[in-house]
Structure formats: structure tokens, C-alpha cells
Scaffold this active site. Structure first.
Site, PDB file in Angstrom:
ATOM      1  N   GLU A  83       0.855  -1.192   0.000  1.00  0.00           N
ATOM      2  CA  GLU A  83       0.000   0.000   0.000  1.00  0.00           C
ATOM      3  C   GLU A  83       0.887   1.237   0.000  1.00  0.00           C
ATOM      4  OE1 GLU A  83      -2.874   0.017   3.163  1.00  0.00           O
ATOM      5  OE2 GLU A  83      -3.648   2.006   2.633  1.00  0.00           O
TER       6      GLU A  83
ATOM      7  N   ASN B 240      -6.656   1.386   2.823  1.00  0.00           N
ATOM      8  CA  ASN B 240      -7.436   2.595   3.097  1.00  0.00           C
ATOM      9  C   ASN B 240      -7.083   3.728   2.141  1.00  0.00           C
ATOM     10  OD1 ASN B 240      -8.545   1.216   5.255  1.00  0.00           O
ATOM     11  ND2 ASN B 240      -7.151   2.083   6.770  1.00  0.00           N
TER      12      ASN B 240
ATOM     13  N   ASN C 202     -12.142  -0.877  -0.917  1.00  0.00           N
ATOM     14  CA  ASN C 202     -11.476  -1.450   0.250  1.00  0.00           C
ATOM     15  C   ASN C 202     -12.239  -1.114   1.519  1.00  0.00           C
ATOM     16  OD1 ASN C 202      -8.907  -2.480   1.678  1.00  0.00           O
ATOM     17  ND2 ASN C 202      -9.183  -0.445   2.591  1.00  0.00           N
ATOM     18  N   GLU C 203     -12.555  -2.120   2.313  1.00  0.00           N
ATOM     19  CA  GLU C 203     -13.151  -1.931   3.659  1.00  0.00           C
ATOM     20  C   GLU C 203     -14.213  -0.834   3.675  1.00  0.00           C
ATOM     21  OE1 GLU C 203     -10.034  -1.611   6.636  1.00  0.00           O
ATOM     22  OE2 GLU C 203      -9.470  -3.707   6.336  1.00  0.00           O
TER      23      GLU C 203
ATOM     24  N   TYR D  22      -6.652  -8.968  11.488  1.00  0.00           N
ATOM     25  CA  TYR D  22      -5.352  -8.819  12.157  1.00  0.00           C
ATOM     26  C   TYR D  22      -5.523  -9.225  13.612  1.00  0.00           C
ATOM     27  CZ  TYR D  22      -4.219  -5.834   8.129  1.00  0.00           C
ATOM     28  OH  TYR D  22      -4.008  -5.340   6.860  1.00  0.00           O
TER      29      TYR D  22
ATOM     30  N   GLU E  96      -6.248  -9.364   3.359  1.00  0.00           N
ATOM     31  CA  GLU E  96      -5.405  -8.727   4.395  1.00  0.00           C
ATOM     32  C   GLU E  96      -5.422  -9.637   5.611  1.00  0.00           C
ATOM     33  OE1 GLU E  96      -5.797  -4.593   5.394  1.00  0.00           O
ATOM     34  OE2 GLU E  96      -6.467  -4.094   3.360  1.00  0.00           O
TER      35      GLU E  96
ATOM     36  N   GLN F 119       1.528  -6.530   5.416  1.00  0.00           N
ATOM     37  CA  GLN F 119       1.826  -6.238   4.032  1.00  0.00           C
ATOM     38  C   GLN F 119       3.171  -6.884   3.693  1.00  0.00           C
ATOM     39  OE1 GLN F 119       1.077  -2.093   3.056  1.00  0.00           O
ATOM     40  NE2 GLN F 119      -0.894  -2.093   4.076  1.00  0.00           N
TER      41      GLN F 119
HETATM   42  O1  AHR Z   1      -2.960  -2.928   6.085  1.00  0.00           O
HETATM   43  C1  AHR Z   1      -3.198  -1.767   6.815  1.00  0.00           C
HETATM   44  C2  AHR Z   1      -4.650  -1.293   6.712  1.00  0.00           C
HETATM   45  O2  AHR Z   1      -5.474  -2.221   7.354  1.00  0.00           O
HETATM   46  C3  AHR Z   1      -5.223  -1.211   5.330  1.00  0.00           C
HETATM   47  O3  AHR Z   1      -4.959   0.000   4.715  1.00  0.00           O
HETATM   48  C4  AHR Z   1      -6.697  -1.346   5.578  1.00  0.00           C
HETATM   49  O4  AHR Z   1      -7.372  -1.898   4.490  1.00  0.00           O
HETATM   50  C5  AHR Z   1      -6.785  -2.160   6.836  1.00  0.00           C
HETATM   51  O5  AHR Z   1      -7.623  -1.563   7.765  1.00  0.00           O
END
Ligand code: AHR
Length: 504
Positions: free
Chosen positions: A30, A75, A175-176, A247, A295, A352
Site C-alpha cells: 500500500e 485505506n 477497500n473496507e 489482524y 489482508e 503487508q
Molecule cells: O494494512 C493496513 C490497513 O489495514 C489497510 O490499509 C486497511 O485496508 C486495513 O484496515
């Protein structure tokens, strides 16, 4: 050897889950922190080539054999104007980048990333902005990238020095979009409609592409899984995949509970599959929706230090988690979890790749080095190709703060017929005892252990740095084949790869 507990497992050639789509070992770059600037691109670096790409980083990326890399966000994509990042570099505008509140110089953009991906032997997974923009910007970007020529956008690409189309196959529809932090957040209805119309237009431009519809930002979102159900009502027939993001962290320092978090990932995947299949039934559709877990990782170490970042700086260190040994063990289990669902999880991206919550770190002007999490990712990506087999596991279990019946043994199994190779990946979540596992491998007559790689460490919080690699695997694992049985010896609190090959 520490005191051991026993477990059992049956592996059979016939217990096939699926051919593994190699894209399950994808990753993500990103425009965030030092992922691009100072990570993959640093023209002043001693190893940089004429395009500004760090060769030391490229070597590590190639070592991981990453098949696909998602770009440019995240994001960031939700307020991104892709046009800012093409054409002569000196004409590109500097912009306020709202997602991470930094200044974006646009010195890297679509074409440069395609060049980098070629150099890294990987494919591009491109995301379009459905936050501040929509159908028009998405279809124009696709025309710019994939149309052969003779139109405004494709000829513009040619004028920028790219005669041949990039032929990018996989595209993320935003995205999200459920997240309040997202610029241009949408309700499920708003997103579903916009994603459908964008997909429709994009397919008219290039019917060969594959599309990813946005799922929830994580399984704790209050709108999960109704977001999936409502958005898929619109996008089911035009999308090929639905995205999942997750995450984990260990804020309370509870290692046993932390290692069990892959069970949450398991539930998340099962719930998304169930929701997709519900929509399939409701629509009387013949089509399966596949999952793009685009992700996933551990992310929490850098949260506090990121609050100190001065707004609008260029490429500050951001989300630079320094990973511990225990993080690497959980990453191993997350990979195992996805492999056990490889019939539905076809794409996944470790988030990432460089500097930002990443397996590869760099110093500006200096070294590139491997974080602890590099290792389970590396071995699973390189040796986990072929058919995933369903291991029948009987393991002692434990309870932790958030989970009950957590098996100490967490495996995945891959059979590669062409190479005559059987690979067992296994996490031992027991913090004090080794696991001795009786593994029935009768259908693999003549196979013997050629390598048992172990990642273990006395210190759960051990880390690597640019100058010191405290956490790295060794090949002194003690597993062996005896009388048609593989005896797996998995040291306490470890991640393992046991590789067997057919003897001639
Ligand atoms: O990977 C970091 C961020 O985590 C990304 O930009 C977003 O898509 C997620 O919230």
C-alpha cells in the site's frame, strides 16, 4: 527434549481438500509509511536500479515466491486519484493522503508498480477507489491498463511509454467500505449498488477480469455478517470473490490465548462461506463465491508509536511492527487455517510485504532484513504447492481466555504428486511440552523424511533486527518414518515443516 504429550493424525492421498491456488500466498503493498518509498522504491539506495527499485528488497521478495501483490491500498485507495500517478514524474501532483494523513508524492504509480511486479515475478491485484470515486474512474483505469490501444485511455498509456497492455486480471471493488475510518464509507446497500454498477462497467471494458467484492473489515464489525449478505445480494453474480481482512494482537501478553487466535480465523472463514452459500441458495445460483483473504497478519506492536507521527510528512515510519517469535508461530497457524480451506480461499494477501506490518524490513539507505514472520510465510509459500489434504487430527486440547478446546496440534498437509513430495506444516501450541504425533501415512508407501525444519525459541518475545537474527529456523527436527508411520516430534511452542519424499 522436553516432556511430551501424544497426538494422532491420519493423512491419506484420497482425503483431498483442493488443488491449492498459488495466489493463497499473495501479499500487499500500500502507499503507506515506508512500504513504497524507502521500501520497494528508493532511487538513492546503493542497490537501486535505473527505475529506483531496491534490488536487495526484490531479492527477498523473490525468495518468498509471492505470486500476486495487492496495490495501491488499503485505506489509501479510497481517496486516490490514479491519474496522479501516471505520466512524467515531474508533473505529478503532491497530495494530502487522507487515510494515513501524510503527503503522497506520487513518484510511484500504476505503471511503475507493474514494472516492479514484473521484476519481482509477481502479478498485480489492483484496487479501485469506491470511496470518493466510482464507476467512471474505475472503468477508465481498467481501459488504461488493459485495453490494447486506439482509445483515449489506452493511447494515454502508450504515450506514457507502455505500448503493451498490462493485462491485470484481479481487481478489488474498493477497500473496507464498511469501516467508519474509510474516506467515503458506505452502507451495505450503497456499497452493493455501487460495486455492482462498477463491476458491470468494468466487465464491459474487459470481460476476462476477476472481481473481488468487499466483505467486512474484520469479524468484529457490528455489521458482520449482515454486510456480506446484503452486499452479495447485489454483487453475487458479478463478483468472483468476497474479501476478508483480519489482524490479531497480543495486547494482554497472554501467549496461550494469542496462539489460539487462528481459531477465530477459522470461524470467520466458516461464517463467510455459510453466508455466501446462503445467498447462492437464495438466488438459485449455480455459481460458487470464492474467498479472497486479502489482508491478514499480526498488527498491534506499532499502534502507540504511530500516534506520535507528525501529520503530512512524506513516507514516515508507520505500522512498523517488529515481530516476535510468538507472532511467527501464529502466522504459521493462520497459513495452516487457510490451507485447510483452500477449496474456497483462492486468494490471500499477507498484509503487508515491506516495512508496513511486513516480513521484510529496510533501513533507508541501508540493509534489508527478515522479520520472524518471514520464515513460516517463506516455507509455506515455497513448499506448500500442490493439493491440500485433510488431516484427521486427534490432539489433546486446552482452554484459554477466549477459546475452549484449542488443539495443541495445528497442522496442514500438502501433497505434490509431480514432485513426489508430502509436506506437513504443524504448530505445537503447547508452551511446555513437546508433541509426539503418530501419523498414519499408509497411502504414502516408500516416503521418507528429507527435512524437518523447526522454528523455536526460548523467548516468546525474541525479535530480529537489521544486524541480529535471533529467530530463524533450524533443520534439526527429529521426525522419522517407522513401519508405515510418520512419527512427528514437534518441540514445545514451535512451528514445523516436515518434508517427505518418495524414495527411488
Ligand atoms: O494494512 C493496513 C490497513 O489495514 C489497510 O490499509 C486497511 O485496508 C486495513 O484496515
Amino acid at each position: 527434549m522436553a516432556e511430551s504429550v501424544k497426538a494422532k493424525m491420519v493423512i491419506d492421498k484420497e482425503f483431498q481438500i483442493s488443488e491449492i491456488d498459488p495466489r493463497i500466498y499473495g501479499s500487499f503493498i500500500e502507499h503507506l509509511g515506508r512500504a513504497v518509498y524507502g521500501g520497494i522504491y528508493e532511487p538513492e539506495h546503493p542497490t537501486a536500479d535505473d527505475k529506483g527499485f531496491r534490488q536487495d528488497v526484490l531479492e527477498l521478495v523473490k525468495e518468498l515466491q509471492v505470486p500476486i501483490v495487492r496495490y495501491p491500498g488499503g485505506n489509501m485507495v479510497s481517496a486516490y486519484n490514479w491519474e496522479d500517478g501516471v505520466g512524467p514524474k515531474e508533473d505529478r501532483p503532491k497530495r494530502l493522503e487522507l487515510a494515513w494523513r501524510v503527503t503522497e508524492t506520487n513518484q510511484m504509480g500504476t505503471n511503475e508498480f507493474v514494472d516492479w511486479a514484473k521484476a519481482a515475478n509477481t502479478d498485480v491485484m489492483m484496487a479501485v477507489n469506491l470511496g470518493t470515486r466510482g464507476v467512471d474512474a474505475a472503468r477508465n483505469l481498467l481501459e488504461y491498463c488493459n485495453h490494447p490501444g486506439g482509445t483515449y485511455w489506452s493511447d494515454l498509456r502508450k504515450s506514457h511509454g507502455y505500448e503493451n497492455p498490462h493485462n491485470i486480471k484481479v481487481w478489488c471493488l474498493g477497500n473496507e467500505m464498511d469501516g467508519p475510518w474509510q474516506v467515503g464509507q458506505k452502507t451495505a446497500h450503497e456499497y452493493g449498488r455501487l460495486a455492482f454498477e462498477t463491476a458491470k462497467a468494468m466487465r464491459l471494458v474487459d470481460p476476462t477480469i476477476e472481481l473481488v467484492s468487499c466483505g467486512s473489515s474484520n469479524s468484529n464489525m457490528p455489521t458482520f455478517p449482515s454486510w456480506e449478505a446484503e452486499t452479495l445480494e447485489h454483487t453475487y453474480e458479478v463478483a468472483d470473490y468476497i474479501s476478508l481482512h483480519q489482524y490479531y494482537g497480543n495486547r494482554s501478553g497472554d501467549t496461550a490465548n494469542f496462539l489460539a487466535k487462528s481459531m477465530d480465523m477459522e470461524n470467520f472463514i466458516q461464517t463467510v462461506i455459510a453466508t455466501c452459500d446462503y445467498i447462492k441458495a437464495k438466488k438459485r445460483s449455480k455459481k460458487n463465491m470464492y474467498l479472497s483473504f486479502d489482508e491478514w497478519n499480526v498488527w498491534f506492536h506499532s499502534n502507540e508509536q504511530d500516534k506520535e507521527i507528525e501529520p503530512w510528512t512524506v513516507a514516515p515510519p508507520q505500522l512498523e511492527d517488529v515481530y516476535t517469535f510468538e507472532d511467527a508461530v501464529l502466522v504459521g497457524s493462520m497459513l495452516n487455517t487457510m490451507l485447510r480451506h483452500s477449496d474456497r480461499v483462492k486468494v490471500a494477501c499477507m498484509a503487508q510485504l515491506v516495512n508496513v506490518i511486513a516480513p521484510i524490513m529496510t533501513e533507508n539507505g541501508g540493509a534489508a532484513w527478515k522479520q520472524t514472520i518471514f520464515y513460516p510465510y517463506y516455507y509455506t509459500s515455497v513448499y506448500g504447492r500442490g493439493v491440500a489434504l485433510n488431516p484427521v487430527v486427534s490432539s489433546p486440547k486446552y482452554d484459554s481466555k477466549d477459546f475452549t478446546d484449542v488443539p495443541y496440534l495445528d497442522p496442514s498437509v500438502v501433497y505434490n504428486e509431480e514432485k513426489g513430495e508430502l509436506v506437513v506444516f504443524a504448530t505445537n501450541r503447547h508452551l511446555e511440552k513437546d508433541l509426539e504425533v503418530d501419523i498414519d501415512v499408509r497411502s504414502f508407501e516408500g516416503f521418507d523424511v528429507v527435512e524437518h525444519v523447526v522454528l523455536e525459541n526460548e523467548d516468546a518475545k525474541a525479535i530480529n533486527t537489521a544486524t541480529q537474527e535471533n529467530v530463524k529456523p533450524h533443520s534439526n527436527g527429529e521426525s522419522y518414518v517407522d513401519d508405515g508411520k510418520l512419527v512427528g516430534i514437534f518441540p514445545k511452542f514451535s512451528w514445523n515443516m516436515v518434508r517427505l519424499q518418495k524414495k527411488n
